[in-house]
Design a protein around this motif. Structure first.
Motif, PDB file in Angstrom:
ATOM      1  N   ARG A   1       0.876  -1.182   0.000  1.00 62.07           N
ATOM      2  CA  ARG A   1       0.000   0.000   0.000  1.00 62.07           C
ATOM      3  C   ARG A   1       0.907   1.224   0.000  1.00 62.07           C
ATOM      4  O   ARG A   1       1.959   1.218   0.649  1.00 62.07           O
ATOM      5  N   VAL A   2       0.501   2.270  -0.673  1.00 62.21           N
ATOM      6  CA  VAL A   2       1.358   3.461  -0.750  1.00 62.21           C
ATOM      7  C   VAL A   2       1.641   4.055   0.632  1.00 62.21           C
ATOM      8  O   VAL A   2       2.661   4.714   0.826  1.00 62.21           O
ATOM      9  N   ALA A   3       0.782   3.794   1.595  1.00 61.91           N
ATOM     10  CA  ALA A   3       0.992   4.305   2.952  1.00 61.91           C
ATOM     11  C   ALA A   3       2.032   3.485   3.720  1.00 61.91           C
ATOM     12  O   ALA A   3       2.528   3.939   4.756  1.00 61.91           O
ATOM     13  N   ASN A   4       2.380   2.307   3.227  1.00 60.56           N
ATOM     14  CA  ASN A   4       3.318   1.421   3.930  1.00 60.56           C
ATOM     15  C   ASN A   4       4.722   1.543   3.361  1.00 60.56           C
ATOM     16  O   ASN A   4       4.909   1.839   2.177  1.00 60.56           O
TER      17      ASN A   4
ATOM     18  N   THR B   1       2.159   1.475  -5.219  1.00 58.10           N
ATOM     19  CA  THR B   1       0.789   1.139  -5.605  1.00 58.10           C
ATOM     20  C   THR B   1       0.020   0.614  -4.389  1.00 58.10           C
ATOM     21  O   THR B   1       0.607   0.349  -3.344  1.00 58.10           O
ATOM     22  N   ASP B   2      -1.264   0.442  -4.578  1.00 60.17           N
ATOM     23  CA  ASP B   2      -2.121  -0.162  -3.559  1.00 60.17           C
ATOM     24  C   ASP B   2      -2.601  -1.549  -3.990  1.00 60.17           C
ATOM     25  O   ASP B   2      -3.683  -1.982  -3.591  1.00 60.17           O
ATOM     26  N   ILE B   3      -1.810  -2.265  -4.778  1.00 60.18           N
ATOM     27  CA  ILE B   3      -2.221  -3.586  -5.269  1.00 60.18           C
ATOM     28  C   ILE B   3      -2.500  -4.543  -4.104  1.00 60.18           C
ATOM     29  O   ILE B   3      -3.276  -5.485  -4.241  1.00 60.18           O
ATOM     30  N   GLY B   4      -1.920  -4.298  -2.950  1.00 59.92           N
ATOM     31  CA  GLY B   4      -2.133  -5.151  -1.782  1.00 59.92           C
ATOM     32  C   GLY B   4      -3.524  -5.061  -1.187  1.00 59.92           C
ATOM     33  O   GLY B   4      -3.881  -5.859  -0.321  1.00 59.92           O
ATOM     34  N   ALA B   5      -4.336  -4.125  -1.649  1.00 54.00           N
ATOM     35  CA  ALA B   5      -5.687  -3.969  -1.117  1.00 54.00           C
ATOM     36  C   ALA B   5      -6.592  -5.136  -1.496  1.00 54.00           C
ATOM     37  O   ALA B   5      -7.616  -5.350  -0.856  1.00 54.00           O
ATOM     38  N   ASN B   6      -6.204  -5.887  -2.520  1.00 51.31           N
ATOM     39  CA  ASN B   6      -7.070  -6.962  -2.994  1.00 51.31           C
ATOM     40  C   ASN B   6      -6.231  -8.143  -3.485  1.00 51.31           C
ATOM     41  O   ASN B   6      -6.066  -8.340  -4.688  1.00 51.31           O
TER      42      ASN B   6
ATOM     43  N   LEU C   1     -11.144  -4.300  -8.842  1.00 55.45           N
ATOM     44  CA  LEU C   1      -9.884  -4.087  -9.556  1.00 55.45           C
ATOM     45  C   LEU C   1      -9.208  -2.798  -9.090  1.00 55.45           C
ATOM     46  O   LEU C   1      -9.888  -1.855  -8.709  1.00 55.45           O
ATOM     47  N   PRO C   2      -7.887  -2.726  -9.123  1.00 59.66           N
ATOM     48  CA  PRO C   2      -6.989  -3.812  -9.504  1.00 59.66           C
ATOM     49  C   PRO C   2      -6.912  -4.883  -8.420  1.00 59.66           C
ATOM     50  O   PRO C   2      -7.200  -4.633  -7.257  1.00 59.66           O
ATOM     51  N   GLY C   3      -6.513  -6.076  -8.844  1.00 62.63           N
ATOM     52  CA  GLY C   3      -6.406  -7.194  -7.919  1.00 62.63           C
ATOM     53  C   GLY C   3      -5.185  -8.048  -8.227  1.00 62.63           C
ATOM     54  O   GLY C   3      -4.608  -7.954  -9.309  1.00 62.63           O
ATOM     55  N   LEU C   4      -4.826  -8.861  -7.257  1.00 62.26           N
ATOM     56  CA  LEU C   4      -3.658  -9.726  -7.389  1.00 62.26           C
ATOM     57  C   LEU C   4      -4.040 -11.133  -6.949  1.00 62.26           C
ATOM     58  O   LEU C   4      -4.565 -11.323  -5.854  1.00 62.26           O
ATOM     59  N   SER C   5      -3.809 -12.111  -7.811  1.00 65.59           N
ATOM     60  CA  SER C   5      -4.145 -13.499  -7.511  1.00 65.59           C
ATOM     61  C   SER C   5      -2.864 -14.314  -7.342  1.00 65.59           C
ATOM     62  O   SER C   5      -1.966 -14.256  -8.189  1.00 65.59           O
ATOM     63  N   VAL C   6      -2.782 -15.050  -6.248  1.00 62.37           N
ATOM     64  CA  VAL C   6      -1.619 -15.898  -5.949  1.00 62.37           C
ATOM     65  C   VAL C   6      -1.969 -17.318  -6.372  1.00 62.37           C
ATOM     66  O   VAL C   6      -2.860 -17.943  -5.805  1.00 62.37           O
TER      67      VAL C   6
END
Length: 160
Positions: free
Chosen positions: A20-23, A36-41, A54-59
């Motif tokens: 997250r951009v705050a981290n 980026t904030d890709i960690g939000a999802n 979206l946006p999202g990240l799949s493991v």
């Protein structure tokens, strides 16, 4: 009790959720914010994000090679994981490149995936990162980062 593989996937999801951009994250050069904030999802094996997610990240854990001898008490696994980036309509190539950098940074904070100060893995390598094109058109569909995590377990025992 979860398998070592499941514990690793859970740790990957937890770690990537921090993006997250705050981290911030630490390197030998100092402290930096994620871009980026890709960690939000971040989700386990999600293949169809809804537009509002979206946006999202799949493991996605794929194949796992196992190396052992017939008289081994331990085995070495190499777990191949694809981190599939699903982009929002307004996310362009520059955004995906920032996500790649954020993923690299997050993994680099602890490539041994320590839990209670004990590494679940021997190490992690980044195999590739790239932009995915949509079928039949020359448009950006998303992105993917391939990593490989190496770990040791007892022979014939996925839980230890």
């Amino acid at each position: 009790m979860d398998t070592v593989r499941q514990r690793l996937i859970s740790e990957v999801i937890t770690r990537l959720s921090i993006i997250r951009v705050a981290n911030t994250y630490q390197t030998e050069d100092g402290s930096f914010n994620y871009q980026t904030d890709i960690g939000a999802n971040v989700r386990d094996w999600e293949t169809n994000f809804q537009e509002e997610d979206l946006p999202g990240l799949s493991v996605c854990d794929l194949a796992e090679d196992v190396e052992m001898n017939t008289d081994s008490v331990n085995q070495i696994q190499s777990l191949k994981i694809v981190l599939r980036i699903f982009k929002a309509k307004d996310n362009e190539a520059a955004y995906l490149r920032k996500v790649f950098g954020d993923i690299y940074a997050a993994i680099g904070t602890d490539p041994r995936w320590k839990v209670a100060n004990i590494g679940l893995a021997i190490g992690t390598i980044i195999k590739s990162a790239g932009i995915i094109l949509k079928e039949d058109v020359f448009e950006i569909g998303g992105g993917a980062v391939e990593i490989e995590i190496f770990y040791k377990s007892k022979a014939f025992n996925a839980f230890k």
